[in-house]
Design an enzyme around this catalytic site. Structure first.
Site, PDB file in Angstrom:
ATOM      1  N   HIS A 191       0.812  -1.217   0.000  1.00  0.00           N
ATOM      2  CA  HIS A 191       0.000   0.000   0.000  1.00  0.00           C
ATOM      3  C   HIS A 191       0.846   1.269   0.000  1.00  0.00           C
ATOM      4  O   HIS A 191       0.449   2.286  -0.527  1.00  0.00           O
ATOM      5  CB  HIS A 191      -1.000  -0.009   1.171  1.00  0.00           C
ATOM      6  N   ARG A 298      -9.928   2.060  -5.287  1.00  0.00           N
ATOM      7  CA  ARG A 298      -9.692   1.265  -4.069  1.00  0.00           C
ATOM      8  C   ARG A 298     -10.395   1.976  -2.917  1.00  0.00           C
ATOM      9  O   ARG A 298      -9.936   3.030  -2.477  1.00  0.00           O
ATOM     10  CB  ARG A 298      -8.195   1.167  -3.771  1.00  0.00           C
ATOM     11  N   ARG A 335     -14.312  -0.678  -6.587  1.00  0.00           N
ATOM     12  CA  ARG A 335     -14.046  -1.996  -5.999  1.00  0.00           C
ATOM     13  C   ARG A 335     -14.519  -2.001  -4.553  1.00  0.00           C
ATOM     14  O   ARG A 335     -14.196  -1.087  -3.786  1.00  0.00           O
ATOM     15  CB  ARG A 335     -12.554  -2.324  -6.038  1.00  0.00           C
ATOM     16  N   GLU A 433      -7.659 -12.587  -9.256  1.00  0.00           N
ATOM     17  CA  GLU A 433      -6.456 -12.358  -8.454  1.00  0.00           C
ATOM     18  C   GLU A 433      -5.865 -13.642  -7.901  1.00  0.00           C
ATOM     19  O   GLU A 433      -4.842 -13.610  -7.215  1.00  0.00           O
ATOM     20  CB  GLU A 433      -6.789 -11.449  -7.260  1.00  0.00           C
ATOM     21  N   ASN A 456      -1.174  -7.846  -9.248  1.00  0.00           N
ATOM     22  CA  ASN A 456      -0.364  -7.822  -8.023  1.00  0.00           C
ATOM     23  C   ASN A 456      -0.654  -9.075  -7.198  1.00  0.00           C
ATOM     24  O   ASN A 456       0.253  -9.815  -6.802  1.00  0.00           O
ATOM     25  CB  ASN A 456      -0.696  -6.600  -7.164  1.00  0.00           C
ATOM     26  N   ASP A 457      -1.938  -9.296  -6.954  1.00  0.00           N
ATOM     27  CA  ASP A 457      -2.277 -10.466  -6.156  1.00  0.00           C
ATOM     28  C   ASP A 457      -2.134 -11.758  -6.951  1.00  0.00           C
ATOM     29  O   ASP A 457      -1.734 -12.785  -6.402  1.00  0.00           O
ATOM     30  CB  ASP A 457      -3.699 -10.338  -5.588  1.00  0.00           C
ATOM     31  N   ARG A 467       3.687 -10.159  -1.234  1.00  0.00           N
ATOM     32  CA  ARG A 467       4.011  -8.942  -1.988  1.00  0.00           C
ATOM     33  C   ARG A 467       4.615  -7.843  -1.124  1.00  0.00           C
ATOM     34  O   ARG A 467       5.146  -6.864  -1.645  1.00  0.00           O
ATOM     35  CB  ARG A 467       2.760  -8.438  -2.726  1.00  0.00           C
ATOM     36  N   CYS A 504      -5.661  -4.151 -13.847  1.00  0.00           N
ATOM     37  CA  CYS A 504      -5.474  -2.971 -13.000  1.00  0.00           C
ATOM     38  C   CYS A 504      -4.338  -3.128 -12.000  1.00  0.00           C
ATOM     39  O   CYS A 504      -4.138  -2.269 -11.151  1.00  0.00           O
ATOM     40  CB  CYS A 504      -6.774  -2.629 -12.276  1.00  0.00           C
TER      41      CYS A 504
HETATM   42  C1  PEP Z   1      -4.066  -6.300  -7.634  1.00  0.00           C
HETATM   43  O1  PEP Z   1      -4.057  -7.174  -6.777  1.00  0.00           O
HETATM   44  O2  PEP Z   1      -3.403  -6.359  -8.698  1.00  0.00           O
HETATM   45  C2  PEP Z   1      -4.877  -5.089  -7.435  1.00  0.00           C
HETATM   46  C3  PEP Z   1      -5.005  -4.191  -8.394  1.00  0.00           C
HETATM   47  O3  PEP Z   1      -5.455  -4.908  -6.222  1.00  0.00           O
HETATM   48  P1  PEP Z   1      -4.643  -4.407  -4.923  1.00  0.00           P
HETATM   49  O4  PEP Z   1      -3.283  -3.956  -5.377  1.00  0.00           O
HETATM   50  O5  PEP Z   1      -5.438  -3.303  -4.327  1.00  0.00           O
HETATM   51  O6  PEP Z   1      -4.603  -5.630  -4.077  1.00  0.00           O
HETATM   52 MG    MG Z   2      -5.514  -7.142  -5.237  1.00  0.00          MG
END
Ligand code: PEP
Ligand code: MG
Length: 592
Positions: A191, A298, A335, A433, A456-457, A467, A504
């Site tokens: 974050h 988010r 989201r 994800e 990302n996830d 991560r 995203c």
């Molecule tokens: C992701 O997981 O790629 C995503 C966009 O959501 P976040 O980064 O908020 O987990």
């Molecule tokens: Mg995510």
């Protein structure tokens, strides 16, 4: 001598400025060497004066606490510590023998004492180290003649240095106050990194020991392009990075001039390029950066900016209405709450050993529906102000979508019964994800209006790499064949089913990933707002034919190095000079 540290680049750009050490601000100070006997004498006097001043302050506090026995006892302990013969004589010794200024001597002795406390076995005694730290802070503050500077109250912009950041510590700060962020922990998708990108300030994370080495006020250089940080730089380093900063900013400004033009590939294919936002006010800027709507809002951060007492539904409603009205008629993908993982509120317990594998996202929402219902009510009420879509995070099974759909139907009926105006129920989509969602996508698509890949996830869960952990950040790689192949599966299945598919995660703004993603056929790239102009520029030099063959080739390559190399060879001559230059120069760059 300067100290160079290498971490993970988390938000691009170059910044130079004074360090602000969150949580350590008061007890780490800059070393000043004494040259004459009279300087030594005056430092000893300053030290004695600071002890007296601190004692006076503590006695005053003690008097005010006359009725609070426990508090009074605590202050008495602090006063006793001030006359501790060991501490006093050690500090004096350092000033006399090592010829260092009083505040440095105090901080050094303090650190030694704290270290000894940490080695004590008795947990009660060990916990008393806070008293030593508190007294030390007071003495140092008196020596420096400064009050502790609050982060929210900064007079001049700083570079924030910390072990890690809680979203609540940075929420509400602006790029006017922060020149950049550097942290020991976190990954490029944690974050902290997300916030830095949304503010458009450079950040480097996973530095492991920057908080330990930095000194408040000392000059820090952040190179968010390569993931380098330099503490106390020398003249050559300052000159090199001042030039790099100028060069980077000039190139960025030129790119930003084309913000109004649409995102189109070299051979004329239009690409939906939208923004990821974390705060509703960011919506005001999306047009300036040339974005087409919001691909990911988010919503976890909304609470952090609202007054404590603000009612949940009202707070969400206000945020959504603002974003929807501002961007209407462009689409806004909101989201639903994705708390847990590395984003916590006080109401969510943080006791799990593996929070990313635990109570997170849709799981919390369905188990504890009160907050979620407030959010959905706000969403339906706000939907009449623009082009809203709802997106669910962390989906692993179709039943989760069905449950939310039922909830939406019930909430719509409730609102109608209560006579509260609302919009139509917006299209309900999901994030992909987890490998479960990829392999089971045929089971999810019939229930989903659209999907967006959360790379990302998806990377984290596919590679089993946290991560946010600096220890495995070298393994966090969205170009891994297992991730690339899953992206291809998702896009292919969505196209077969006639469903819109976006991406995203951070990958969507990675210069080397863009040709691949376009080649697989995603409909949309959603990227941090401040990176939209860069991404648009990159899209404009790619031809779809080339992108498709690169994407196809990547499916048979053996490693992320091979995949990156193959794209790099293609884009080398095409991307704006500065960005490619910097990718090339990075010694850490995998595969170069
Ligand atoms: C992701 O997981 O790629 C995503 C966009 O959501 P976040 O980064 O908020 O987990
Ligand atoms: Mg995510």
């Amino acid at each position: 001598m300067s100290i160079r540290l290498r971490g993970t680049p988390a938000s691009p750009g170059v910044s130079i400025g004074p360090a602000f050490l969150l949580n350590f601000e008061e007890i780490r100070v800059q070393k000043r060497t004494l040259r004459t006997a009279s300087e030594v004498e005056s430092e000893l006097e300053r030290f004695a004066g600071a002890i007296e001043k601190t004692r006076g302050e503590l006695e005053q506090i003690s008097d005010q606490l006359s009725d609070v026995i426990e508090g009074k006892q605590l202050i008495e302990v602090h006063i006793l510590l001030l006359s501790d013969p060991f501490i006093i004589s050690e500090v004096r010794k350092q000033i006399k023998d090592d010829l260092v200024c009083a505040e440095y001597a105090v901080s050094k002795v303090l650190f030694d004492v704290l270290e000894r406390f940490n080695a004590i076995e008795d947990p009660y005694l060990r916990s008393r180290s806070v008293d030593v730290r508190d007294v030390g802070r007071r003495v140092i503050a008196n020596l420096l003649g400064t009050e502790k500077q609050a982060l929210s109250n900064l007079k001049n912009p700083v570079i924030l240095v910390s072990e890690d950041l809680d979203p609540s510590q940075t929420a509400g700060l602006t790029s006017k106050q922060l020149l950049g962020i550097v942290t020991d922990l976190g990954g490029s998708t944690s974050h902290t990194a997300i916030l830095a990108r949304s503010m458009g300030i450079p950040a480097v994370v996973a530095l492991k020991n920057v908080a330990e080495n930095a000194v408040p006020g000392q000059v820090v250089i952040i190179d968010g392009i390569h993931g380098e940080v330099i503490l106390d730089p020398d003249a050559d380093e300052l000159q090199y990075y001042s030039e790099l900063k100028k060069r980077y900013n000039t190139a960025e400004a030129e790119i930003a001039l084309n913000a109004d033009s649409p995102a189109v590939t070299a051979d004329g294919k239009a690409v939906e390029l939208s923004a990821n936002i974390e705060f509703s006010q960011e919506a005001d800027q999306v047009g300036r950066f040339g974005g087409h709507g919001i691909g990911l809002f988010r919503t976890e951060f909304i609470r952090l900016l609202a007054p404590e007492a603000e009612e949940e539904e009202k707070m969400h409603f206000r945020a959504y209405r603002h974003v929807l009205q501002t961007l209407n008629p462009d689409p806004v993908i909101i989201r639903t709450l994705d708390l847990g993982g590395d984003k916590f509120l006080d109401s969510i317990p943080t006791v799990e050993k593996n929070p990313f594998l635990g109570w997170r996202g849709i799981r919390i929402c369905l188990d504890r529906p009160e907050k979620f219902i407030s959010q959905l009510r706000a969403l339906l009420r706000a939907a009449r102000f623009g082009n809203a879509r709802i997106m669910l995070p962390m989906i692993t099974g179709y039943d989760q979508i069905v449950q939310v759909r039922d909830m939406l139907d019930n909430i719509a009926a409730d609102l109608d019964r209560e006579g509260i105006p609302r919009g139509d129920i917006p299209p309900l989509g999901i994030m992909i994800e987890t490998p479960a969602a990829v392999l089971g996508i045929d089971l999810l698509l019939p229930h989903s209006a659209f999907v967006s890949i959360g790379s990302n996830d998806l990377t984290q869960y596919t590679l089993a790499v946290d991560r946010g952990s600096p220890y495995v950040s070298n393994l966090f790689d969205s170009f891994h064949p297992a991730v690339i192949r899953q992206i291809n599966i998702v896009v292919t299945k969505c196209r077969e089913a006639g469903k819109w598919v976006g991406i995203c995660g951070q990958m969507a703004s990675d210069p080397l990933a863009i040709p691949l993603l376009l080649g697989y056929g995603v409909n949309e790239l959603s990227v941090p707002m401040t990176l939209i102009p860069d991404v648009k520029e990159m899209i404009s030099v790619i031809s779809m034919n080339d992108a498709e063959s690169l994407a196809e080739k990547a499916l048979v390559l053996k490693s992320s190095e091979e995949i990156r190399r193959s794209v790099l060879d293609y884009v080398e001559s095409k991307y704006p000079e500065i960005i490619l230059d910097e990718i090339r120069r990075d010694e850490n760059y995998r595969g170069s």
